[in-house]
Structure formats: C-alpha cells, structure tokens
Scaffold this active site. Structure first.
Site, mmCIF file in Angstrom:
data_model
loop_
_atom_site.group_PDB
_atom_site.id
_atom_site.type_symbol
_atom_site.label_atom_id
_atom_site.label_comp_id
_atom_site.label_asym_id
_atom_site.label_seq_id
_atom_site.Cartn_x
_atom_site.Cartn_y
_atom_site.Cartn_z
ATOM 1 N N SER A 11 0.579 -1.630 -0.479
ATOM 2 C CA SER A 11 0.737 -0.163 0.063
ATOM 3 C C SER A 11 1.261 1.137 0.159
ATOM 4 O O SER A 11 0.087 1.786 -0.550
ATOM 5 C CB SER A 11 -1.122 -0.333 1.324
ATOM 6 O OG SER A 11 0.017 -0.058 2.583
ATOM 7 N N HIS A 32 6.890 -8.521 -5.900
ATOM 8 C CA HIS A 32 7.444 -9.819 -5.761
ATOM 9 C C HIS A 32 6.508 -10.812 -6.106
ATOM 10 O O HIS A 32 5.975 -12.148 -6.538
ATOM 11 C CB HIS A 32 7.975 -10.585 -4.724
ATOM 12 C CG HIS A 32 7.563 -10.506 -3.506
ATOM 13 N ND1 HIS A 32 7.030 -9.598 -2.854
ATOM 14 C CD2 HIS A 32 6.406 -11.342 -3.023
ATOM 15 C CE1 HIS A 32 5.909 -10.121 -1.012
ATOM 16 N NE2 HIS A 32 6.000 -11.034 -2.092
ATOM 17 N N ARG A 33 5.406 -10.593 -6.333
ATOM 18 C CA ARG A 33 3.723 -11.178 -6.825
ATOM 19 C C ARG A 33 3.555 -10.837 -8.650
ATOM 20 O O ARG A 33 3.264 -10.096 -8.625
ATOM 21 C CB ARG A 33 3.134 -10.730 -5.858
ATOM 22 C CG ARG A 33 2.544 -10.995 -3.992
ATOM 23 C CD ARG A 33 1.475 -10.929 -3.969
ATOM 24 N NE ARG A 33 2.223 -11.763 -2.265
ATOM 25 C CZ ARG A 33 1.797 -10.832 -0.984
ATOM 26 N NH1 ARG A 33 2.137 -9.815 -1.353
ATOM 27 N NH2 ARG A 33 2.070 -11.708 0.049
ATOM 28 N N SER A 139 1.399 9.220 7.500
ATOM 29 C CA SER A 139 0.585 9.459 6.250
ATOM 30 C C SER A 139 0.092 8.067 6.365
ATOM 31 O O SER A 139 0.914 7.067 5.723
ATOM 32 C CB SER A 139 1.555 9.512 5.334
ATOM 33 O OG SER A 139 3.066 8.153 5.773
ATOM 34 N N ALA A 141 -1.802 5.465 3.096
ATOM 35 C CA ALA A 141 -1.892 5.235 1.788
ATOM 36 C C ALA A 141 -3.206 5.431 1.019
ATOM 37 O O ALA A 141 -3.188 6.085 -0.236
ATOM 38 C CB ALA A 141 -0.898 3.824 1.421
ATOM 39 N N LYS A 193 6.398 5.152 17.353
ATOM 40 C CA LYS A 193 5.134 5.225 17.260
ATOM 41 C C LYS A 193 4.331 3.819 17.151
ATOM 42 O O LYS A 193 2.885 4.433 17.358
ATOM 43 C CB LYS A 193 4.942 6.439 16.172
ATOM 44 C CG LYS A 193 5.185 6.530 14.856
ATOM 45 C CD LYS A 193 4.265 5.871 14.467
ATOM 46 C CE LYS A 193 4.464 5.016 12.680
ATOM 47 N NZ LYS A 193 3.729 4.701 11.771
ATOM 48 N N THR A 250 -1.711 7.583 14.119
ATOM 49 C CA THR A 250 -1.907 5.698 14.400
ATOM 50 C C THR A 250 -2.511 5.106 15.048
ATOM 51 O O THR A 250 -3.596 3.939 15.353
ATOM 52 C CB THR A 250 -0.649 4.961 14.211
ATOM 53 O OG1 THR A 250 0.309 5.897 14.922
ATOM 54 C CG2 THR A 250 0.457 5.005 12.762
#
Length: 346
Positions: A11, A32-33, A139, A141, A193, A250
């Site tokens: 994300s 990597h997928r 921030s 995403a 945090k 958060t």
C-alpha cells in the site's frame, strides 16, 4: 523527469509511486507477486492494497529487480523491515552504479537494535550506495492515493540528498515535504509510534474511552523522546511530524494496521490469529521486541513498551497490563523533560 524505482508494491510503496507519477516522473514499481505486477500494468490498479484507486499510467510494474533499477539513480525502498537486508543484497548483485536510497519503512531490528539506515549502510556496497534518505511522517497510503492533504519529513546525513528527495516528492496540491537534519530522531519517532498505536488499539478493544487514549499518546510520546534522546536525537523532533504527528494518526485511525491489530488483541484474539488475519505486516510487533531490548541496553524506562511486550510475547492479558500501568509508583510529569534538558545543558 526522473526515472525512479519504488521497491515494494504494497500500500505505501504504491501510494508513493502514485505521488511520483503525479509529479511527472517515470516510476518503476517492483513487486514479488506476478499477479500484482500484471494488474498494475494491465488495469492500472492494485486492488489488494489500495482498492478503488486508479493508478496513473506513469507507473509501470516490474517483476525483475535488475530491470526496475536499470539506469535509475533514486531507489525508494518500501519493503517491510524484516526484508530490508535481503533486498539490499539483491540490489548489490544487479546494480552497477551508485544510488540514493530513500527508505520509507518504520522499524528497528531486534537483537542488533539497528535503525533501518544503519541496516542499509551495513548491507549495501559502497559502489552501489551513494546516500540514504528517510521519508517519514503521519501518512496513510489510503489517503495519499486519494490526493488528500498530507505532510511528511525527509532526513539524511547528507542534507543535499534530502533536499533532492524533497523536490521529487513535493506536490503543491496534496503532498507537502519538509526537511529535518535529525536523522536519528526522525527514524526513532517513526518506528516507536507503532508500539503506542498497538497499545491504543488494545485500549479501544477493551472498551476504554478517550481519556485512556489521550494518556497513551502523551505518555507514549514521553517514552519515545526519552529513548530517542538517549540515542542522540534532538528532543524537539518528537514535537513534530514524526513524533506527535505520527502518533496522532496511527493511534486514532482505522487505517492504521497497528491500531487494528491492537484492537483485535484487546478484544481477546491471540497474536498469531491477529497477524494471520491482518494480511499485511504489523511493524509494531517486531518493533516492540526491539524497543524492549533497547530500553534494557540504554537503561531507559519504557513502561508502556514493557507491558505491551508482556502482552505480545508473555501472554499477559491486556486488562492486567493496563492495571499494571495504572498501579505504577507516583512521579512528576515533567521529570523526563527536566532530565533530558539537563543532560543537553551538561
């Protein structure tokens, strides 16, 4: 226009690729997928990590790391902390020129107790690594990819490199970037945090109210400033974006995976079950272990971190952990600030 490789198609990596593409850069997003890379190239979406977001066509997905970083000067490292060393070693194997590496992960490595910048510098060859810049701040995403106003900070031992990264990312409509010379403080604030966000989620899961969350945020900030100052950070950094700013976002938002994990723990779910159900890395769990070790090494008091460690790794019930915090001996609220300022003056 700059050619920029973003390593990590989760994300946050995808959202930062979104910003860079909006700013007119040629962005190579490595994952990597194979199915994720194919979706990025064919549908210009990354539904698993950013549902209902249409990605700019300036983003191209890559499965090959060698092709993703070919002729690229700027690498944005957006992989989980536990994958940092492995990806750095892979870069060594396929790169033939120096890069500025912008790391955007938030964590501390258990046992070594290294910050991410230190891990990168230890792993990458001097012929491949020019400078390391950290980008951090409050921030999500999900909001960045919807062009909602966001502010972050960049820092580096080489502030010219930080200013270059500032220029690449800053967007006058929705993504404002500041600089801060306190590399240690920026990294420590961003990493620790997550611990407090886990604890805030637990209190919500237990059914406690705003009083408890306000206490956690403010006393959590005291813990972060205490250990950060012991590591050489400027205490004022923690009053900024990567301190109180990151804590607010958060600890209070459902977008925060650390808060969501803590919330499930508070409701009685076991850690293994929580991590399996999350589907994404919860950096705060690993960082709690590292911070617990760091507090012991530096002989710094981190009571919230200590009881959270017991919840995560010693199967202490969250309610008992809260009771333990509340029963601590009395002290002066400004004791930490007085000690920190006293040490600075000496």
């Amino acid at each position: 226009m700059e050619h920029i490789a973003v390593l990590g198609a989760g994300s946050w990596g995808t959202a930062l690729a979104f910003v860079l593409a909006d700013n007119g850069h040629d962005v190579r997003l490595w994952g990597h997928r194979p199915e994720v890379v194919q979706e990025i190239n064919e549908r210009h979406t990354n539904f698993k990590y950013l549902p209902d977001v249409q990605l700019p066509k300036g983003i191209k997905g890559y499965e090959s790391l060698e092709m993703a970083i070919k002729d690229v000067h700027i690498i944005v490292l957006a992989v989980p902390t536990k994958a940092i060393r492995e990806v750095c070693r892979q870069i060594n194997e396929v790169s033939d020129h120096p890069h500025i590496v912008v790391h955007v992960s938030k964590g501390i490595e258990p046992d070594t107790l290294m910050r991410i910048t230190e891990m990168i510098e230890e792993e990458m060859l001097s012929s491949v690594l020019e400078d390391v810049v950290v980008l951090s701040g409050p921030s999500h995403a999900e909001e960045v990819s919807r062009r909602q106003p966001t502010t972050v900070t960049v820092s580096s031992q080489n502030m010219k490199a930080a200013e270059k990264v500032q220029d690449l990312f800053i967007n006058q409509q929705y993504f404002r970037v500041y600089t801060n010379p306190d590399l240690v403080g920026v990294e420590i604030g961003g990493a620790l945090k997550n611990i407090i966000a886990l604890a805030a989620g637990i209190t919500d899961g237990l059914g406690y109210g705003d009083n408890a969350k306000a206490a956690l945020i403010t006393r959590g900030l005291a813990e972060i400033a205490r250990v950060g100052s012991a590591m050489g950070a400027n205490p004022l950094t923690f009053s900024g974006l990567t301190g109180i700013g990151d804590l607010i976002v958060t600890c209070t938002s459902v977008h925060s995976r650390n808060w969501r994990a803590g919330n499930l723990l508070g409701k009685g779910h076991k850690l293994d079950e929580v991590l399996e159900n999350m589907g994404m890395v919860v950096e705060g769990v690993r960082t709690t272990k590292a911070a617990y070790q760091l507090a012991e090494k530096l002989q710094v008091k981190m009571p919230i971190t200590s009881v959270l460690y017991d919840v995560l790794f010693n199967e202490i019930h969250p309610k008992d952990a809260v009771d333990k915090l509340m029963a601590r001996g009395k002290t002066h609220e400004m004791e930490d600030l007085v000690n920190i300022l006293g040490d600075r003056m000496c």
